[in-house]
Design a protein around this motif. Structure first.
Motif, PDB file in Angstrom:
ATOM      1  N   PRO A   1       1.616 -12.618   5.682  1.00 40.37           N
ATOM      2  CA  PRO A   1       0.499 -11.868   4.848  1.00 40.37           C
ATOM      3  C   PRO A   1      -0.825 -12.630   4.889  1.00 40.37           C
ATOM      4  CG  PRO A   1       1.358 -15.193   4.967  1.00 40.37           C
ATOM      5  CD  PRO A   1       1.920 -14.616   6.408  1.00 40.37           C
ATOM      6  N   GLY A   2      -1.021 -11.113   3.993  1.00 43.22           N
ATOM      7  CA  GLY A   2      -2.662 -10.909   4.417  1.00 43.22           C
ATOM      8  C   GLY A   2      -3.248 -11.975   2.450  1.00 43.22           C
ATOM      9  N   THR A   3      -4.378 -12.305   3.352  1.00 37.75           N
ATOM     10  CA  THR A   3      -5.177 -13.509   2.164  1.00 37.75           C
ATOM     11  C   THR A   3      -6.008 -12.724   1.225  1.00 37.75           C
ATOM     12  OG1 THR A   3      -4.256 -15.029   3.927  1.00 37.75           O
ATOM     13  CG2 THR A   3      -6.007 -15.397   1.999  1.00 37.75           C
ATOM     14  N   ILE A   4      -6.210 -12.886  -0.302  1.00 38.50           N
ATOM     15  CA  ILE A   4      -6.548 -12.403  -0.669  1.00 38.50           C
ATOM     16  C   ILE A   4      -7.580 -13.889  -1.685  1.00 38.50           C
ATOM     17  CG2 ILE A   4      -7.422 -11.618  -3.020  1.00 38.50           C
ATOM     18  CD1 ILE A   4      -5.457  -9.489  -2.973  1.00 38.50           C
ATOM     19  N   ASP A   5      -8.952 -14.230  -0.545  1.00 38.77           N
ATOM     20  CA  ASP A   5      -9.653 -14.676  -1.276  1.00 38.77           C
ATOM     21  C   ASP A   5     -10.194 -14.595  -2.171  1.00 38.77           C
ATOM     22  OD1 ASP A   5      -9.617 -16.159   1.071  1.00 38.77           O
ATOM     23  OD2 ASP A   5     -10.775 -14.546   2.304  1.00 38.77           O
ATOM     24  N   SER A   6      -9.981 -16.625  -2.865  1.00 43.01           N
ATOM     25  CA  SER A   6     -11.024 -17.057  -4.430  1.00 43.01           C
ATOM     26  C   SER A   6     -12.677 -15.954  -4.407  1.00 43.01           C
ATOM     27  CB  SER A   6     -10.838 -18.197  -4.830  1.00 43.01           C
ATOM     28  OG  SER A   6     -12.117 -18.468  -4.182  1.00 43.01           O
ATOM     29  N   ASP A   7     -13.229 -15.698  -3.484  1.00 38.31           N
ATOM     30  CA  ASP A   7     -13.895 -15.153  -3.583  1.00 38.31           C
ATOM     31  C   ASP A   7     -14.730 -13.687  -3.500  1.00 38.31           C
ATOM     32  OD1 ASP A   7     -14.418 -15.275  -1.296  1.00 38.31           O
ATOM     33  OD2 ASP A   7     -16.008 -16.187  -0.842  1.00 38.31           O
ATOM     34  N   TYR A   8     -13.378 -13.484  -3.397  1.00 38.66           N
ATOM     35  CA  TYR A   8     -13.328 -11.391  -3.368  1.00 38.66           C
ATOM     36  C   TYR A   8     -13.373 -10.914  -5.059  1.00 38.66           C
ATOM     37  CZ  TYR A   8     -12.136  -7.047  -2.509  1.00 38.66           C
ATOM     38  OH  TYR A   8     -11.745  -5.361  -2.201  1.00 38.66           O
ATOM     39  N   ARG A   9     -13.987 -10.282  -4.932  1.00 39.90           N
ATOM     40  CA  ARG A   9     -13.708  -9.264  -6.336  1.00 39.90           C
ATOM     41  C   ARG A   9     -13.486  -8.115  -6.138  1.00 39.90           C
ATOM     42  NH1 ARG A   9     -13.057 -13.498  -7.086  1.00 39.90           N
ATOM     43  NH2 ARG A   9     -14.474 -15.478  -9.008  1.00 39.90           N
ATOM     44  N   GLY A  10     -13.891  -7.542  -5.485  1.00 45.31           N
ATOM     45  CA  GLY A  10     -13.703  -5.836  -4.589  1.00 45.31           C
ATOM     46  C   GLY A  10     -11.656  -5.142  -5.155  1.00 45.31           C
ATOM     47  N   GLU A  11     -12.206  -4.396  -4.474  1.00 47.93           N
ATOM     48  CA  GLU A  11     -10.844  -4.037  -5.286  1.00 47.93           C
ATOM     49  C   GLU A  11      -9.354  -4.505  -4.053  1.00 47.93           C
ATOM     50  OE1 GLU A  11      -7.416   0.234  -5.480  1.00 47.93           O
ATOM     51  OE2 GLU A  11      -9.657   0.426  -4.811  1.00 47.93           O
ATOM     52  N   LEU A  12      -8.411  -5.071  -4.802  1.00 47.94           N
ATOM     53  CA  LEU A  12      -7.504  -5.130  -3.955  1.00 47.94           C
ATOM     54  C   LEU A  12      -6.289  -3.970  -3.537  1.00 47.94           C
ATOM     55  CD1 LEU A  12      -4.224  -7.335  -5.416  1.00 47.94           C
ATOM     56  CD2 LEU A  12      -3.988  -5.946  -3.896  1.00 47.94           C
ATOM     57  N   LYS A  13      -6.406  -3.763  -2.118  1.00 44.51           N
ATOM     58  CA  LYS A  13      -5.660  -3.215  -1.105  1.00 44.51           C
ATOM     59  C   LYS A  13      -4.705  -3.473  -0.563  1.00 44.51           C
ATOM     60  CE  LYS A  13      -9.272   0.397  -1.659  1.00 44.51           C
ATOM     61  NZ  LYS A  13      -9.767   1.501  -0.691  1.00 44.51           N
ATOM     62  N   VAL A  14      -3.706  -3.260  -0.167  1.00 39.55           N
ATOM     63  CA  VAL A  14      -2.324  -3.024   0.203  1.00 39.55           C
ATOM     64  C   VAL A  14      -2.793  -2.448   1.768  1.00 39.55           C
ATOM     65  CG1 VAL A  14       0.219  -3.669   0.536  1.00 39.55           C
ATOM     66  CG2 VAL A  14      -1.582  -4.234  -1.637  1.00 39.55           C
ATOM     67  N   ILE A  15      -2.804  -3.581   3.085  1.00 40.37           N
ATOM     68  CA  ILE A  15      -3.330  -2.810   3.987  1.00 40.37           C
ATOM     69  C   ILE A  15      -1.153  -2.768   4.557  1.00 40.37           C
ATOM     70  CG2 ILE A  15      -3.299  -2.508   6.654  1.00 40.37           C
ATOM     71  CD1 ILE A  15      -5.543  -4.373   5.793  1.00 40.37           C
ATOM     72  N   LEU A  16      -0.664  -1.039   4.451  1.00 40.52           N
ATOM     73  CA  LEU A  16       0.791  -1.189   5.012  1.00 40.52           C
ATOM     74  C   LEU A  16       0.452  -0.078   6.578  1.00 40.52           C
ATOM     75  CD1 LEU A  16       2.505   0.296   1.766  1.00 40.52           C
ATOM     76  CD2 LEU A  16       2.226  -1.621   2.745  1.00 40.52           C
ATOM     77  N   ILE A  17       1.830  -0.184   7.271  1.00 43.99           N
ATOM     78  CA  ILE A  17       1.558   0.089   8.164  1.00 43.99           C
ATOM     79  C   ILE A  17       3.239   0.590   8.504  1.00 43.99           C
ATOM     80  CG2 ILE A  17       2.519  -1.941   9.576  1.00 43.99           C
ATOM     81  CD1 ILE A  17       1.256  -1.212  12.262  1.00 43.99           C
ATOM     82  N   ASN A  18       3.701   1.893   9.091  1.00 39.06           N
ATOM     83  CA  ASN A  18       5.115   2.239   9.028  1.00 39.06           C
ATOM     84  C   ASN A  18       5.507   2.329  10.975  1.00 39.06           C
ATOM     85  OD1 ASN A  18       7.249   4.115   9.526  1.00 39.06           O
ATOM     86  ND2 ASN A  18       6.342   6.206   8.875  1.00 39.06           N
ATOM     87  N   HIS A  19       6.382   1.317  10.714  1.00 37.01           N
ATOM     88  CA  HIS A  19       6.926   0.908  12.053  1.00 37.01           C
ATOM     89  C   HIS A  19       8.166   1.789  11.938  1.00 37.01           C
ATOM     90  CE1 HIS A  19       4.576  -2.322  13.717  1.00 37.01           C
ATOM     91  NE2 HIS A  19       4.478  -3.229  11.654  1.00 37.01           N
ATOM     92  N   GLY A  20       8.596   2.494  11.399  1.00 38.80           N
ATOM     93  CA  GLY A  20       9.304   3.881  11.233  1.00 38.80           C
ATOM     94  C   GLY A  20       9.271   5.176  12.942  1.00 38.80           C
ATOM     95  N   GLN A  21      10.567   5.652  12.007  1.00 34.57           N
ATOM     96  CA  GLN A  21      10.669   6.987  13.184  1.00 34.57           C
ATOM     97  C   GLN A  21      10.339   8.418  12.630  1.00 34.57           C
ATOM     98  OE1 GLN A  21      12.540   6.846  16.255  1.00 34.57           O
ATOM     99  NE2 GLN A  21      12.248   4.703  16.218  1.00 34.57           N
ATOM    100  N   ALA A  22      10.266   7.606  11.173  1.00 34.17           N
ATOM    101  CA  ALA A  22       9.650   9.095  10.183  1.00 34.17           C
ATOM    102  C   ALA A  22       8.303   8.811   9.288  1.00 34.17           C
ATOM    103  CB  ALA A  22      11.069   9.077   9.062  1.00 34.17           C
ATOM    104  N   PRO A  23       7.899  10.118   8.717  1.00 39.72           N
ATOM    105  CA  PRO A  23       6.808   9.946   7.728  1.00 39.72           C
ATOM    106  C   PRO A  23       7.328   9.068   6.892  1.00 39.72           C
ATOM    107  CG  PRO A  23       6.707  12.077   8.854  1.00 39.72           C
ATOM    108  CD  PRO A  23       7.831  11.832   9.449  1.00 39.72           C
TER     109      PRO A  23
END
Length: 156
Positions: free
Chosen positions: A85-107
């Motif tokens: 799991p990604g962690t968002i720390d209590s002192d971070y104030r920037g935009e919440l972004k979710v790093i996604l990865i495509n492990h699939g075979q198609a776009p």
């Protein structure tokens, strides 16, 4: 069983969040809240991208937000969160972004408003290091990766 009180988290909606809904629990028993994409992006096989949510948060001290993959996206399309799991720390104030990865075979097309991950609020316990000359003995000892064996169907 009594459910604990919700942890209040201040949230700022950025301009590109307009028209979206805040993360929410899909069911009463859900541990994670579904968070939505605030942008359109195409993930090609093997590609990673920090997907914008249009949200910035102030997590109370002593807590974190864990960012976890959605099981349906993982099973059906191979879409995951590579640092799960990604962690968002209590002192971070920037935009919440979710790093996604495509492990699939198609776009894979991520569309604005799609549910892309789950957010789990969790308490944080901090550690302190105690320097010692020796550690206590255990049955496992220094056995590392794979040292506890593999259970096969029919064993026993």
């Amino acid at each position: 069983m009594h459910s604990p009180e919700p942890v209040p988290i201040m949230v700022r909606r950025l301009p590109h969040f307009e028209g979206l809904t805040l993360p929410e629990y899909a069911t009463d028993g859900a541990a994670g809240m579904d968070v939505l994409s605030a942008e359109d992006v195409t993930l090609h096989p093997g590609e990673r991208w920090p997907v914008a949510t249009g949200l910035a948060v102030a997590i109370p001290h002593g807590y974190e937000i864990q960012v976890r993959p959605r099981s349906g996206l993982a099973l059906k399309h191979g879409i995951s969160v590579p640092n799960s799991p990604g962690t968002i720390d209590s002192d971070y104030r920037g935009e919440l972004k979710v790093i996604l990865i495509n492990h699939g075979q198609a776009p894979f097309e991520v569309r604005r408003g799609d549910r892309i991950a789950q957010l789990v609020i969790a308490p944080v316990v901090r550690a302190s290091w105690l320097k010692v000359e020796e550690l206590d003995e255990t049955k496992r000892g220094e056995g590392g990766f794979g040292s506890t064996g593999v259970v096969s169907i029919g064993d026993g």
